[in-house]
Write an enzyme that holds these catalytic residues in place. Structure first.
Site, short mmCIF file in Angstrom:
data_model
loop_
_atom_site.label_atom_id
_atom_site.label_comp_id
_atom_site.label_asym_id
_atom_site.label_seq_id
_atom_site.Cartn_x
_atom_site.Cartn_y
_atom_site.Cartn_z
CB SER A 117 -3.23 2.83 -43.30
OG SER A 117 -3.93 1.63 -43.00
CE LYS A 152 -2.31 0.13 -40.38
NZ LYS A 152 -3.22 -0.33 -41.45
CB SER A 155 -4.62 -0.42 -45.21
OG SER A 155 -5.21 0.84 -45.37
#
Length: 475
Positions: free
Chosen positions: A158, A83, A182
């Site tokens: 996210s 990520k 997220s």
């Protein structure tokens, strides 16, 4: 094996195929790079992709090691993209922000180092919202990540890039992080598994805010619970550099656990407190008989707590932490001009916070935690939806209204994930099926404090009783 067969394997099955030498690490890398070349231009899940020749050379080294009898671990030769909020040595880490568009870290985050040590090959990064704020993975550096089940819709965030990459079979396994859903919202939007661990399970490099208020955690995502659990076992474990790091223990879930008589509370819309897009609550409620089929006793309950208080405490802590983390950028007019309005709002709100307000928010958070403990005196697990809406138009930054109720902030539409975050509870985000437009959504399986293993065990049993994870998008 054909490329589609390779990329269709779960991470655990792919690891077994590599170690049994039914396929080479080079063949795995070639298959994934080919799929990324075909589908990533439209999905836009993976960013900062490394040079193919370099990746194939690393895969060849992995093959040579296996040929000599050496394996680094279960992830030996598996491709992974990290990520883009987590730093990886030698790979650009933009945080989805123009302020970091050219930032290349010189060291690995703790979790990344552990994944590498287990044999994974880091091929690049996965897309995220700017600074990870908001559950829509768009930013001015890399653009918008699309939902593989409907390319006109958002993948959430996210960890949107990670979830979309898994759903599109661009990666066998992925990491993520979770402050406000997220790991859960994108799991629901992409029909994959996300696991929010207890704070301290996955250590991270010390940042000033972590000692004060750990709301965000790192965790795994996978196409199956076993995959996510295997990555979690690799990520987790004590590290003295993290002052809140929990002791190392065996977190591998037992398969086939008997859940006869396990008590589950369905919290639904929290007694009408939360609005839901039509169809979401009904879809999530339809998953409850699955728990009954595996022996659980399910009943509906409503927390006897002012949930608006939880929201107010959350927004206070969130804004205060964001303002302090990004104060330097805000104070520089040139940098401030490159920050999206939602973040500016968050910072300016946080800068106005008094110590008294932050202290009161912390007290309310503690009161909520104490109330949650009373729920666990009656129930073994709590169940909530993972999102209040279905995946929405990818050109929309965030839903301004749900079921006629105006959303007064850029993140109000995600309020359903706040309770577990504020209480620091382990949560498995699991699929609940699809609506009549083929859009997925899911549920949160919430466990007692630090009961990560028990949550994963119920998630395993739930997965075994359903077939939702078998449905692939038609790209």
């Amino acid at each position: 094996m054909q490329d589609d067969e390779i990329t269709g394997l779960s991470a655990i099955a792919l690891s077994a195929a590599i170690h049994e030498k039914r396929i080479s690490c080079t063949g795995v890398m070639q298959a994934y790079l080919a799929r990324i070349e075909s589908f990533n231009p439209t999905v836009n899940a993976i960013v900062s992709l490394r040079d193919a020749d370099e990746l194939l050379a690393e895969a060849a080294v992995c093959d040579a090691e296996l040929a000599s009898g050496k394996s680094r671990g279960w992830m030996h030769g598996l491709p992974i993209a990290i990520k883009d909020l987590c730093e990886v040595k030698g790979i650009r880490c933009t945080y989805g922000s123009p302020l970091f568009a050219d930032f290349v870290p010189d060291k690995d985050e703790v979790m990344v180092a552990r994944v590498r040590a287990a044999g994974a090959i880091v091929i690049g990064k996965t897309n995220t919202p700017e600074q990870g704020l908001g559950s829509q993975s768009y930013n001015p550096v890399h653009g918008t990540t699309k939902n593989p089940y409907d390319l006109s819709k958002t993948a959430g965030g996210s960890s949107g890039g990670a979830a979309a990459a898994l759903a599109a079979h661009l990666l066998p396994i992925a990491d993520g992080s979770d402050m406000m859903g997220s790991l859960r919202n994108p799991a629901a939007f992409n029909n994959v598994v996300g696991f929010r661990p207890s704070p301290g399970r996955v250590p991270t490099a010390l940042k000033p805010e972590l000692f004060v208020s750990r709301l965000s955690v790192l965790g795994p995502m996978g196409r199956t619970v076993r995959d996510a659990a295997a990555l979690f076992a690799t990520q987790a474990g004590h590290d003295p550099r993290d002052p809140m790091s929990l002791p190392t223990e065996d977190l591998t879930p037992r398969e086939g656990r008997d859940f006869s008589g396990a008590r589950i509370a369905w919290l639904g819309d929290l007694g009408g407190y939360l609005p839901f897009e039509p169809g979401v609550l009904e879809l999530c409620r339809s998953a409850l008989p699955v728990f009954e089929r595996i022996g659980c006793k399910v009943e509906e309950t409503v927390p006897e707590f002012d949930m608006a208080d939880v929201w107010r405490a959350w927004t206070t802590l969130r804004s205060w932490l964001t303002a302090n983390a990004m104060r330097d950028a805000y104070d520089d007019p040139a940098k401030r001009a490159q920050v999206k309005p939602d973040i500016i709002w968050e910072i300016e709100r946080g800068l106005d916070m008094t110590a008294r307000e932050v202290h009161f928010a912390s007290k309310r958070r503690s009161a909520w935690y104490q109330h949650v403990l009373t729920l666990f005196e009656r129930y073994d697990y709590l169940i909530l939806p993972s999102a209040q809406v279905f995946p929405f138009d990818a050109t929309t930054h965030w839903p301004k209204e749900i079921a006629g109720r105006r959303m007064d902030t850029y993140h109000r539409w995600m309020e359903v994930v706040i309770g577990p975050s504020m209480a620091g509870l382990p949560v498995a985000a699991m699929p609940a099926g699809f609506n009549d437009r083929g859009l997925p959504n899911g549920i949160q399986i919430i466990g007692r404090p630090q009961a990560d293993k028990a949550v994963l065990e119920l998630a395993l049993a739930y997965e075994a009783a359903t077939d939702w994870l078998d449905k692939r998008p038609k790209l």
